[in-house]
Design a protein around this motif. Structure first.
Motif, PDB file in Angstrom:
ATOM      1  N   THR A 178       0.798  -1.225   0.000  1.00 40.71           N
ATOM      2  CA  THR A 178       0.000   0.000   0.000  1.00 40.71           C
ATOM      3  C   THR A 178       0.832   1.277   0.000  1.00 40.71           C
ATOM      4  N   ASP A 179       2.061   1.234   0.501  1.00 41.99           N
ATOM      5  CA  ASP A 179       2.881   2.442   0.583  1.00 41.99           C
ATOM      6  C   ASP A 179       4.008   2.442  -0.444  1.00 41.99           C
ATOM      7  N   LEU A 180       3.807   1.740  -1.518  1.00 37.85           N
ATOM      8  CA  LEU A 180       4.827   1.610  -2.557  1.00 37.85           C
ATOM      9  C   LEU A 180       5.134   2.953  -3.202  1.00 37.85           C
ATOM     10  N   ASN A 181       6.404   3.153  -3.597  1.00 32.02           N
ATOM     11  CA  ASN A 181       6.754   4.325  -4.405  1.00 32.02           C
ATOM     12  C   ASN A 181       7.717   3.887  -5.504  1.00 32.02           C
ATOM     13  N   PRO A 182       7.892   4.723  -6.553  1.00 26.96           N
ATOM     14  CA  PRO A 182       8.665   4.300  -7.728  1.00 26.96           C
ATOM     15  C   PRO A 182      10.141   4.012  -7.476  1.00 26.96           C
ATOM     16  N   SER A 183      10.643   4.331  -6.305  1.00 23.39           N
ATOM     17  CA  SER A 183      12.051   4.041  -6.022  1.00 23.39           C
ATOM     18  C   SER A 183      12.233   2.694  -5.341  1.00 23.39           C
ATOM     19  N   ASP A 184      11.170   1.900  -5.261  1.00 24.21           N
ATOM     20  CA  ASP A 184      11.217   0.673  -4.485  1.00 24.21           C
ATOM     21  C   ASP A 184      11.624  -0.576  -5.261  1.00 24.21           C
ATOM     22  N   SER A 185      12.204  -0.428  -6.430  1.00 28.19           N
ATOM     23  CA  SER A 185      12.660  -1.616  -7.153  1.00 28.19           C
ATOM     24  C   SER A 185      13.737  -2.320  -6.340  1.00 28.19           C
ATOM     25  N   PHE A 186      13.648  -3.635  -6.280  1.00 25.02           N
ATOM     26  CA  PHE A 186      14.609  -4.414  -5.493  1.00 25.02           C
ATOM     27  C   PHE A 186      15.395  -5.374  -6.389  1.00 25.02           C
ATOM     28  N   PHE A 187      15.292  -5.197  -7.714  1.00 29.62           N
ATOM     29  CA  PHE A 187      16.034  -6.017  -8.666  1.00 29.62           C
ATOM     30  C   PHE A 187      17.317  -5.306  -9.092  1.00 29.62           C
ATOM     31  N   THR A 258      23.811 -11.041 -14.912  1.00 26.56           N
ATOM     32  CA  THR A 258      23.504 -11.552 -13.579  1.00 26.56           C
ATOM     33  C   THR A 258      22.309 -10.792 -13.014  1.00 26.56           C
ATOM     34  N   VAL A 259      21.527 -11.471 -12.186  1.00 27.93           N
ATOM     35  CA  VAL A 259      20.397 -10.837 -11.519  1.00 27.93           C
ATOM     36  C   VAL A 259      20.457 -11.165 -10.033  1.00 27.93           C
ATOM     37  N   SER A 260      20.075 -10.195  -9.227  1.00 32.69           N
ATOM     38  CA  SER A 260      19.994 -10.402  -7.788  1.00 32.69           C
ATOM     39  C   SER A 260      18.812  -9.593  -7.253  1.00 32.69           C
ATOM     40  N   GLN A 261      18.073 -10.187  -6.341  1.00 33.76           N
ATOM     41  CA  GLN A 261      17.003  -9.450  -5.671  1.00 33.76           C
ATOM     42  C   GLN A 261      17.096  -9.748  -4.186  1.00 33.76           C
ATOM     43  N   ASN A 262      16.822  -8.741  -3.385  1.00 31.97           N
ATOM     44  CA  ASN A 262      16.908  -8.914  -1.932  1.00 31.97           C
ATOM     45  C   ASN A 262      15.719  -8.233  -1.271  1.00 31.97           C
ATOM     46  N   LEU A 263      14.543  -8.648  -1.697  1.00 32.46           N
ATOM     47  CA  LEU A 263      13.305  -8.073  -1.187  1.00 32.46           C
ATOM     48  C   LEU A 263      13.219  -8.241   0.324  1.00 32.46           C
ATOM     49  N   ASN A 264      13.180  -7.115   1.025  1.00 32.37           N
ATOM     50  CA  ASN A 264      13.057  -7.131   2.487  1.00 32.37           C
ATOM     51  C   ASN A 264      14.014  -8.131   3.146  1.00 32.37           C
ATOM     52  N   HIS A 265      15.289  -8.038   2.719  1.00 35.26           N
ATOM     53  CA  HIS A 265      16.381  -8.843   3.297  1.00 35.26           C
ATOM     54  C   HIS A 265      16.138 -10.345   3.155  1.00 35.26           C
ATOM     55  N   MET A 266      15.587 -10.725   2.032  1.00 39.01           N
ATOM     56  CA  MET A 266      15.264 -12.129   1.793  1.00 39.01           C
ATOM     57  C   MET A 266      16.495 -13.020   1.809  1.00 39.01           C
ATOM     58  N   GLN A 267      17.572 -12.564   1.201  1.00 39.64           N
ATOM     59  CA  GLN A 267      18.769 -13.403   1.135  1.00 39.64           C
ATOM     60  C   GLN A 267      19.315 -13.706   2.514  1.00 39.64           C
ATOM     61  N   GLU A 268      19.308 -12.704   3.395  1.00 35.22           N
ATOM     62  CA  GLU A 268      19.830 -12.909   4.741  1.00 35.22           C
ATOM     63  C   GLU A 268      18.978 -13.922   5.519  1.00 35.22           C
ATOM     64  N   LEU A 269      17.655 -13.827   5.392  1.00 38.44           N
ATOM     65  CA  LEU A 269      16.794 -14.731   6.149  1.00 38.44           C
ATOM     66  C   LEU A 269      16.912 -16.160   5.635  1.00 38.44           C
ATOM     67  N   TYR A 270      17.021 -16.323   4.315  1.00 40.30           N
ATOM     68  CA  TYR A 270      17.218 -17.668   3.771  1.00 40.30           C
ATOM     69  C   TYR A 270      18.526 -18.276   4.276  1.00 40.30           C
TER      70      TYR A 270
END
Length: 361
Positions: A178-187, A258-270
């Motif tokens: 709901t609070d998304l803005n255009p700077s929120d790309s995580f790719f 190469t591609v990397s995404q770290n949506l809400n610190h996903m890599q760290e939690l995994y």
């Protein structure tokens, strides 16, 4: 020049009473901050029933749970009247005022239990979250023939770009965050040349060419569709572009994406859950080899290619004498990955400065 005391008193009292009253101005600043909050990455606020992905952390699910304390998962959503096959009590997670603003979609809890989670302790029941496993794949795509050429060798003039296929596009939807803005790309996508150098700029022609443009590589795309093709490559990327000394700017050989995404610190939690291989979850790579053209000199533009039918029409002949004029750099088509300083911050600064000035006076 010294001004009369009367003038000074009128000026000081008037200015201070109308603008520099510290309490009044601070109140105005606080109201403006509430109306115009600072811009930031806000992909963590989740409405009821929205998709969330295993591995996300610090989610604010307050709006999703409402007055619910136990969420449950049923293998058969057509029959959710009995006891849930898997449930999770949120009571111990509740923070001040009943908020749950630091919820983790832990792989240890939710792996194997994807799909809708419902409120179990409040009737009538309602859907709280839709838990999904993140998936992302990267390919090298032949635009002219609309096919995957990952790991293949292609002619030097083949128009290619990268292709992303993912279900994470659902995050970049205002109905889901709901609070998304255009700077929120995580790719983050990168392209490296045969020497391993990451390329950030794409030339449409040689340095000095009257029509040459410099495009930016599509590094941080705002992906809102399940399939996304990288911008500013394809026919725009002229691999026969030459630098000011006449050398090829793009040599034949293997180019790696190469591609990397770290949506809400996903890599760290995994990783904290013991998952080390994140390929297809949060990372990926793909390569293509551009074959050299035998008639194409890689050091100087002294020879005209014997075959021009495979080259894009916009490519200048290789016999062009190089010049040192730098081509005009154009604004990239991709969305900006940063936000300007918000007006609220500027106003706050002015307010603090005004208060200090008033106290000094």
């Amino acid at each position: 020049m010294h001004k009369p005391d009367g003038w000074h008193n009128v000026y000081h009292k008037g200015f201070k009473s109308t603008f520099m009253n510290g309490k009044f101005f601070l109140g105005v600043v606080l109201v403006l901050l509430l109306v115009f909050p600072p811009v930031g990455a806000l992909t963590n606020k989740i409405p009821a029933g929205a998709p969330v992905f295993i591995g996300e952390s610090d989610l604010d699910i307050t709006s999703a749970i409402k007055n619910c304390h136990v969420i449950g998962w049923w293998p058969d959503e057509g029959n959710i009247t009995g006891k849930a096959a898997k449930n999770l009590t949120l009571k111990q997670l509740n923070e001040a005022n009943g908020k749950v603003a630091h919820f983790n979609v832990s792989p240890e809890i939710f792996t194997g239990y994807t799909g809708n989670w419902y409120c179990e302790d409040v009737k009538p029941t309602f859907r709280v979250l839709n838990v999904m496993e993140p998936a992302i794949s990267l390919k090298v795509w032949d635009i002219d023939n609309d096919k995957d050429v990952t790991g293949q060798s292609v002619p030097f003039a083949t128009n290619i770009t990268y292709r992303i296929d993912t279900n994470l596009n659902q995050v970049l939807s205002y109905s889901n965050r709901t609070d998304l803005n255009p700077s929120d790309s995580f790719f983050t996508i990168n392209m490296a040349n045969p020497s391993g150098k990451v390329l950030t700029k794409i030339y449409t022609g040689s340095v000095g060419g009257t029509d040459t443009q410099i495009l930016f590589f599509d590094t941080n795309p705002f992906i809102t569709t399940p399939t996304y093709l990288g911008k500013n490559l394809g026919s725009s990327w002229n691999r026969q572009s030459r630098d000011a000394s006449g050398g090829l700017m793009y040599s034949p050989g293997v180019y790696t994406f190469t591609v990397s995404q770290n949506l809400n610190h996903m890599q760290e939690l995994y990783r904290s859950s013991g998952v080390s291989d994140l390929n297809g979850i949060a990372t990926g790579s793909a390569s293509v080899q551009f074959l050299p053209q035998e008639s194409l000199s890689t050091t100087s533009p002294t020879a005209q290619p014997t075959s021009v039918t495979t080259l894009p029409e916009t490519i200048p002949p290789t016999g062009v004498v190089p010049v040192t004029t730098i081509p005009t750099q154009v604004t990239p088509e991709t969305k900006a990955t940063y936000a300007p300083v918000p007006w609220s911050i500027i106003i706050m600064g002015l307010g603090i400065a005004g208060i200090l000035f008033a106290k000094k006076e």
